[in-house]
Design a protein around this motif. Structure first.
Motif, PDB file in Angstrom:
ATOM      1  N   TYR A 234       0.840  -1.199   0.000  1.00  0.00           N
ATOM      2  CA  TYR A 234       0.000   0.000   0.000  1.00  0.00           C
ATOM      3  C   TYR A 234       0.883   1.260   0.000  1.00  0.00           C
ATOM      4  O   TYR A 234       0.667   2.204  -0.762  1.00  0.00           O
ATOM      5  N   GLU A 235       1.897   1.247   0.853  1.00  0.00           N
ATOM      6  CA  GLU A 235       2.785   2.422   0.932  1.00  0.00           C
ATOM      7  C   GLU A 235       3.564   2.635  -0.371  1.00  0.00           C
ATOM      8  O   GLU A 235       3.904   3.762  -0.714  1.00  0.00           O
ATOM      9  N   LYS A 236       3.845   1.539  -1.066  1.00  0.00           N
ATOM     10  CA  LYS A 236       4.565   1.662  -2.335  1.00  0.00           C
ATOM     11  C   LYS A 236       3.713   2.478  -3.324  1.00  0.00           C
ATOM     12  O   LYS A 236       4.203   3.402  -3.972  1.00  0.00           O
ATOM     13  N   GLN A 237       2.410   2.152  -3.379  1.00  0.00           N
ATOM     14  CA  GLN A 237       1.502   2.890  -4.284  1.00  0.00           C
ATOM     15  C   GLN A 237       1.381   4.351  -3.848  1.00  0.00           C
ATOM     16  O   GLN A 237       1.438   5.272  -4.654  1.00  0.00           O
ATOM     17  N   LEU A 238       1.228   4.519  -2.541  1.00  0.00           N
ATOM     18  CA  LEU A 238       1.093   5.861  -1.973  1.00  0.00           C
ATOM     19  C   LEU A 238       2.346   6.704  -2.277  1.00  0.00           C
ATOM     20  O   LEU A 238       2.266   7.857  -2.705  1.00  0.00           O
ATOM     21  N   GLY A 239       3.513   6.085  -2.071  1.00  0.00           N
ATOM     22  CA  GLY A 239       4.787   6.771  -2.270  1.00  0.00           C
ATOM     23  C   GLY A 239       4.999   7.152  -3.733  1.00  0.00           C
ATOM     24  O   GLY A 239       5.466   8.257  -4.039  1.00  0.00           O
ATOM     25  N   CYS A 240       4.646   6.236  -4.648  1.00  0.00           N
ATOM     26  CA  CYS A 240       4.766   6.514  -6.090  1.00  0.00           C
ATOM     27  C   CYS A 240       3.884   7.705  -6.451  1.00  0.00           C
ATOM     28  O   CYS A 240       4.305   8.605  -7.190  1.00  0.00           O
ATOM     29  N   TYR A 241       2.664   7.693  -5.950  1.00  0.00           N
ATOM     30  CA  TYR A 241       1.705   8.754  -6.264  1.00  0.00           C
ATOM     31  C   TYR A 241       2.222  10.104  -5.750  1.00  0.00           C
ATOM     32  O   TYR A 241       2.202  11.102  -6.470  1.00  0.00           O
ATOM     33  N   LEU A 242       2.713  10.112  -4.525  1.00  0.00           N
ATOM     34  CA  LEU A 242       3.255  11.356  -3.952  1.00  0.00           C
ATOM     35  C   LEU A 242       4.407  11.873  -4.816  1.00  0.00           C
ATOM     36  O   LEU A 242       4.483  13.069  -5.139  1.00  0.00           O
ATOM     37  N   TYR A 243       5.304  10.959  -5.184  1.00  0.00           N
ATOM     38  CA  TYR A 243       6.475  11.328  -5.984  1.00  0.00           C
ATOM     39  C   TYR A 243       6.042  11.940  -7.319  1.00  0.00           C
ATOM     40  O   TYR A 243       6.518  13.004  -7.714  1.00  0.00           O
ATOM     41  N   GLN A 244       5.098  11.255  -7.996  1.00  0.00           N
ATOM     42  CA  GLN A 244       4.639  11.737  -9.315  1.00  0.00           C
ATOM     43  C   GLN A 244       4.001  13.115  -9.204  1.00  0.00           C
ATOM     44  O   GLN A 244       4.245  14.001 -10.031  1.00  0.00           O
ATOM     45  N   GLN A 245       3.183  13.293  -8.189  1.00  0.00           N
ATOM     46  CA  GLN A 245       2.482  14.580  -8.025  1.00  0.00           C
ATOM     47  C   GLN A 245       3.468  15.707  -7.717  1.00  0.00           C
ATOM     48  O   GLN A 245       3.333  16.814  -8.225  1.00  0.00           O
ATOM     49  N   LEU A 246       4.448  15.405  -6.882  1.00  0.00           N
ATOM     50  CA  LEU A 246       5.445  16.434  -6.528  1.00  0.00           C
ATOM     51  C   LEU A 246       6.302  16.789  -7.742  1.00  0.00           C
ATOM     52  O   LEU A 246       6.604  17.957  -7.989  1.00  0.00           O
ATOM     53  N   GLN A 247       6.649  15.756  -8.493  1.00  0.00           N
ATOM     54  CA  GLN A 247       7.532  15.936  -9.648  1.00  0.00           C
ATOM     55  C   GLN A 247       6.942  16.913 -10.675  1.00  0.00           C
ATOM     56  O   GLN A 247       7.684  17.596 -11.381  1.00  0.00           O
ATOM     57  N   ALA A 248       5.624  16.977 -10.713  1.00  0.00           N
ATOM     58  CA  ALA A 248       4.948  17.822 -11.713  1.00  0.00           C
ATOM     59  C   ALA A 248       4.932  19.307 -11.308  1.00  0.00           C
ATOM     60  O   ALA A 248       4.475  20.146 -12.075  1.00  0.00           O
ATOM     61  N   ILE A 249       5.423  19.623 -10.120  1.00  0.00           N
ATOM     62  CA  ILE A 249       5.402  21.021  -9.664  1.00  0.00           C
ATOM     63  C   ILE A 249       6.619  21.766 -10.236  1.00  0.00           C
ATOM     64  O   ILE A 249       7.760  21.332 -10.043  1.00  0.00           O
ATOM     65  N   PRO A 250       6.398  22.881 -10.914  1.00  0.00           N
ATOM     66  CA  PRO A 250       7.539  23.619 -11.488  1.00  0.00           C
ATOM     67  C   PRO A 250       8.486  24.125 -10.394  1.00  0.00           C
ATOM     68  O   PRO A 250       8.034  24.514  -9.310  1.00  0.00           O
ATOM     69  N   GLY A 251       9.766  24.087 -10.675  1.00  0.00           N
ATOM     70  CA  GLY A 251      10.761  24.639  -9.750  1.00  0.00           C
ATOM     71  C   GLY A 251      11.122  23.723  -8.594  1.00  0.00           C
ATOM     72  O   GLY A 251      11.864  24.118  -7.686  1.00  0.00           O
ATOM     73  N   ILE A 252      10.609  22.484  -8.611  1.00  0.00           N
ATOM     74  CA  ILE A 252      10.875  21.580  -7.478  1.00  0.00           C
ATOM     75  C   ILE A 252      12.101  20.702  -7.782  1.00  0.00           C
ATOM     76  O   ILE A 252      12.318  20.296  -8.926  1.00  0.00           O
ATOM     77  N   THR A 253      12.921  20.464  -6.768  1.00  0.00           N
ATOM     78  CA  THR A 253      14.003  19.479  -6.879  1.00  0.00           C
ATOM     79  C   THR A 253      13.715  18.387  -5.862  1.00  0.00           C
ATOM     80  O   THR A 253      13.530  18.667  -4.671  1.00  0.00           O
ATOM     81  N   ILE A 254      13.658  17.155  -6.359  1.00  0.00           N
ATOM     82  CA  ILE A 254      13.390  16.014  -5.475  1.00  0.00           C
ATOM     83  C   ILE A 254      14.687  15.243  -5.275  1.00  0.00           C
ATOM     84  O   ILE A 254      15.437  15.029  -6.224  1.00  0.00           O
ATOM     85  N   TYR A 255      14.953  14.828  -4.052  1.00  0.00           N
ATOM     86  CA  TYR A 255      16.169  14.061  -3.757  1.00  0.00           C
ATOM     87  C   TYR A 255      15.817  12.577  -3.674  1.00  0.00           C
ATOM     88  O   TYR A 255      14.732  12.208  -3.240  1.00  0.00           O
TER      89      TYR A 255
END
Ligand code: C6P
Length: 419
Positions: free
Chosen positions: A309-330
């Motif tokens: 469940y957390e794997k799906q949740l984590g993927c979704y969070l990552y994808q949504q954050l990635q789409a924000i302009p100006g964001i750097t994800i580590y």
């Protein structure tokens, strides 16, 4: 809690967490700071209440009924931890205050007595301070040397660099299973196997893995493993050290006092049996029992199910954050990562972001997350971090992303109007 398959996991169990039902600044609480500490289900809170209302007494001492009940429950909690991580024996589980204390136990007991000048300890650049500072203290006392495994360009454990660091001088490998900043899941079985080929023992910091995925210490074959109860639905003040029995037998006690002795004379003492040898003084009895209740709770849901469940949740969070302009994800891309994401938004300090999000009911962490060396390595001073647990929902992620976008816009507009 009733577990059925047609609702999402969070929908089924969310009601078990009273704290999540509240509003913060008049907004529904979105608690995304689970890597710092998790929330506690009613079942754990109730266990603690019942213990203090009915059974509270000191353990291993009194002949009276309450002491015997407290002792039985405390030792039953040890059995639960042993079963949860598939230890060979209950003697391999030592209760500590937290993971930090467990690492210090190994550092002072094993490190101080087994390391000498020129010996090398291998850590990684992504270690939490708790898996760096104790070794720095021991290295200063023994003149041992610390070496750090780098991360790859895509922010994974650099296995090639790791193997290049191993030598006849290496006496210990101590690495994190899941990074609390990068969220990467390290290949611990391979890391351990490679170290063992050279006869090097390995300590695994499993603070961010034990609460989120099935752990089998026999399969992993680690020599020591540490975790904190408060990150896995239990209270603060309780954690544990797993150690292979033959190693724990060879290690001298860390702290001296009551509970850990067999005999005390004016001029010497003898140690008690494992695991009591390492549990000096009155332990956190109620907290250990509550940890047992947390393990019952997690096991009833199933760690495999939590992980999926957390794997799906984590993927979704990552994808949504990635789409924000100006964001750097580590950290590397999903799915080989935990349900936590550290990030920075261009032009906004993580602390400002966290403060503004709090006004909207969102709890995230900002700062260095006790990984200052890693932040320096990445050439940043701080980051914001959203970290999830199995009671978080996809709807919360949607709300968080919308609030984050509004906050960024608000911040950048305010900055522009000042120029
Ligand atoms: N990380 C975080 O917000 P203690 O404090 O002993 O319970 O846990 C220490 C610790 C050790 N290793 C890792 C990988 C950790 O994540 C932590 C705790 C929290 O990331 C608090 S700094």
């Amino acid at each position: 809690m009733t577990v059925t398959q047609n609702k999402t996991l969070a929908e089924e169990i969310r009601q078990d967490f009273p704290i999540l039902q509240q509003k913060v600044h008049d907004k529904p609480l979105i608690y995304f700071d689970n890597a710092a500490t998790s929330q506690k289900p009613r079942q754990v809170i109730e266990t603690l209440r019942q213990y203090y209302e009915n059974d509270n007494a000191n353990v291993h001492r009194g002949a009276h009924t309450l002491s015997s009940r407290a002792t039985t429950a405390y030792e039953a909690a040890r059995d639960k931890v042993a079963k949860f991580i598939n230890a060979r024996s209950r003697n391999e589980i030592v209760f500590t205050r937290n993971a930090t204390e467990a690492i210090n136990l190994v550092a002072y007991s094993w490190g101080l007595n087994n390391l000498t000048e020129g010996d090398e300890i291998i850590l990684s650049v992504m270690e939490h301070h708790s898996n760096i500072v104790p070794w720095q203290i021991i290295a200063a006392k023994t003149k041992a040397i610390l070496k750090y495994v780098r991360i790859t360009e895509d922010h994974q454990f650099d296995f090639e660099h790791y193997t290049s660091l191993l030598s006849d001088k290496t006496k210990l490998v101590a690495v994190v299973h899941v990074s609390n900043m990068l969220g990467c899941i390290n290949p611990v079985e391979e890391i351990i196997k490679t170290a063992h080929q050279r006869g090097i023992p390995v300590l695994i910091d499993a603070c961010q893995s034990v609460p989120h995925m099935p752990i089998d210490v026999q399969k992993m074959d680690c020599d020591w493993l540490v975790a904190s109860g408060h990150k896995m639905c239990a209270t603060t003040g309780i954690g544990f050290l797993y150690g292979k029995e033959e190693l724990l037998r060879q290690m001298p006690p860390f702290l001296g006092g009551g509970e850990m002795i067999a005999e005390v004379h004016f001029d010497y003492f003898t140690c008690g049996e494992l695991p009591h040898k390492f549990e000096a003084g009155t332990p956190a009895i109620g907290e250990a029992i509550a940890l047992g209740a947390a393990i019952d709770y997690l096991s009833n849901i199933g760690m495999e199910r939590i992980y999926e469940y957390e794997k799906q949740l984590g993927c979704y969070l990552y994808q949504q954050l990635q789409a924000i302009p100006g964001i750097t994800i580590y950290g590397s891309k999903p799915p080989q990562r935990a349900a936590l994401v550290s990030f920075n938004v261009e032009g906004i300090h993580g602390s400002d972001l966290a403060t503004l999000l709090d006004y909207e009911g969102v709890a995230i962490r900002s700062g260095h997350h006790c990984t200052q060396p890693l932040h320096r390595y990445l050439n940043i001073s701080a980051s914001a971090r959203a970290s999830l647990y199995f009671y978080n929902t996809f709807a919360e992620i949607d709300a968080f992303i919308a609030i984050l976008k509004d906050t960024i816009e608000f911040f950048l507009q305010s900055e522009a109007s000042l120029e």
